[in-house]
Design a protein around this motif. Structure first.
Motif, PDB file in Angstrom:
ATOM      1  N   UNK A   1       0.843  -1.204   0.000  1.00 36.88           N
ATOM      2  CA  UNK A   1       0.000   0.000   0.000  1.00 36.88           C
ATOM      3  C   UNK A   1       0.874   1.248   0.000  1.00 36.88           C
ATOM      4  N   UNK A   2       1.899   1.264   0.861  1.00 35.47           N
ATOM      5  CA  UNK A   2       2.794   2.422   0.952  1.00 35.47           C
ATOM      6  C   UNK A   2       3.563   2.614  -0.355  1.00 35.47           C
ATOM      7  N   UNK A   3       4.065   1.522  -0.925  1.00 38.19           N
ATOM      8  CA  UNK A   3       4.807   1.613  -2.182  1.00 38.19           C
ATOM      9  C   UNK A   3       3.923   2.169  -3.290  1.00 38.19           C
ATOM     10  N   UNK A   4       2.709   1.646  -3.387  1.00 37.47           N
ATOM     11  CA  UNK A   4       1.799   2.077  -4.459  1.00 37.47           C
ATOM     12  C   UNK A   4       1.405   3.538  -4.309  1.00 37.47           C
ATOM     13  N   UNK A   5       0.926   3.914  -3.129  1.00 41.30           N
ATOM     14  CA  UNK A   5       0.490   5.307  -2.916  1.00 41.30           C
ATOM     15  C   UNK A   5       1.663   6.274  -3.061  1.00 41.30           C
TER      16      UNK A   5
END
Length: 380
Positions: A61-65
């Motif tokens: 989630x952190x990587x994508x956002x």
């Protein structure tokens, strides 16, 4: 709007791609190190299965956002979103802090096991960060006759609701595909609502989380346990999903537009996406208290357990509950334009109670038939 929507779709695809790449690696490590969820009398599965599927949720989630937002800024295309971006970034940062806390406590629980007390404390801290960032319920828009809510009341209510939703997702994670399926439905609806209201930063979070769950759901539902392809999300995953859902639900229920009807409709739809896990916790905890049992200790009285007692297979139980959740969302969405919010809640409760009465009837009938067959077999 179209440009922003394309980035939301790209975020979903990127998160799903990351999940598809990382999930087999987690399975391999879990098998290699024998990090299994062992079967017992309370659990449905009868073979050891890895329970670290949720280990990948938070990082993905952190990587994508982070990648999507960073890419747009590098290209000079800052995301157009309703409301001040400074306030949005504050909410995002506090959410990340809260997710990190729950991620770490979830890993500890999945690896060595923890009592409910440290997990509850971690949830309390994480929920408090969300409320402090400005994500707190400031209106009920007429529910129970309440409209505007002051901060000193709304913030404690928000902390309670976030903890409640987080635990609801954690507790309903009892059969393959159920918790992740319900989260997919909720996140899909919340992402669409955020796009409609031009809350693109929050739509990005919803789409990324949705994308992360999809490959896990495939492994969880269709993976072959004997071949080492099945995996559970564990507390690491359920706590992460619960916090994200709580954050998005509270944020979308805030009166930020100044248009009460929009808030009213949004609140009802958001509430509808979480009806099944939220109502299930109320019933289970009430039953435990009535029976003078610790409400925090697990048992086999959840909605899916009742359906299993009717003789249904686990796969069909999952499908039935997902369809039931979809039914609430569709019916409440249709009712929201013409029926008062209080009446809708009463109707939802009545439908929930009626359905449980029907399930209980068929559960008792199946039990009697099973006992009769066992008695006949013994006599013969």
């Amino acid at each position: 709007m179209l440009n922003n929507s394309l980035y939301i779709i790209f975020a979903f695809c990127l998160a799903a791609g990351l999940g598809a790449m990382i999930m087999p690696k987690i399975l391999f490590i879990s098998q290699k190190k024998k990090l299994f969820d062992l079967p017992n009398s309370r659990k449905v599965h009868d073979t050891p299965i890895p329970r670290l599927g949720g280990l990948s949720f938070f990082p993905e989630i952190i990587i994508t956002c982070g990648f999507i937002v960073g890419l747009r800024f590098l290209l000079g295309l800052s995301i157009d979103s309703a409301g001040p971006q400074e306030a949005t970034m504050c909410k995002y940062l506090m959410l990340i802090v809260g997710m990190t806390i729950l991620y770490l406590i979830g890993i500890c629980d999945d690896l060595v096991g923890l009592s409910y007390k440290p997990k509850f404390l971690a949830q309390l801290i994480a929920a408090s960060f969300l409320a402090a960032s400005g994500t707190w319920l400031n209106t009920l828009n007429g529910l129970f006759g309440i409209y505007d809510i002051p901060a000193y009341v709304g913030m404690p209510i928000t902390i309670f609701l976030v903890i409640y939703i987080t635990n609801a997702i954690n507790l309903i994670d009892g059969i393959d595909g159920l918790a992740s399926g319900l989260c997919c439905i909720a996140l899909g609806i919340l992402t669409i609502i955020n796009v409609y209201h031009q809350q693109y930063y929050f739509a990005l979070l919803g789409a990324s989380t949705f994308g992360v769950i999809v490959p896990f759901w495939v492994y969880n539902v269709f993976g072959n346990a004997k071949h080492g392809h099945k995996i559970f999300m564990g507390d690491t995953g359920s706590l992460t999903l619960g916090l994200v859902l709580g954050f998005l639900a509270i944020n979308m229920s805030q009166n930020m537009t100044g248009r009460p009807n929009d808030v009213n409709h949004t609140m009802i739809i958001v509430f509808s996406t979480l009806i099944v896990p939220v109502f299930d916790v109320v019933r289970v905890v009430f039953r435990r208290v009535i029976n003078k049992k610790n409400p925090f200790l697990p048992d086999k009285n959840h909605f899916h357990h009742k359906l299993l007692r009717t003789g249904m297979r686990a796969r069909w139980v999952m499908i039935t509950i997902l369809l039931f959740s979809g039914f609430f969302i569709i019916i409440n969405t249709l009712m929201t334009k013409n029926i008062n919010i209080n009446i809708i809640v009463v109707i939802d409760i009545a439908v929930w109670v009626l359905f449980h009465c029907i399930v209980t009837h068929f559960g008792n009938k199946h039990k009697r038939e099973k006992e009769a067959k066992e008695k006949a077999a013994t006599m013969s």
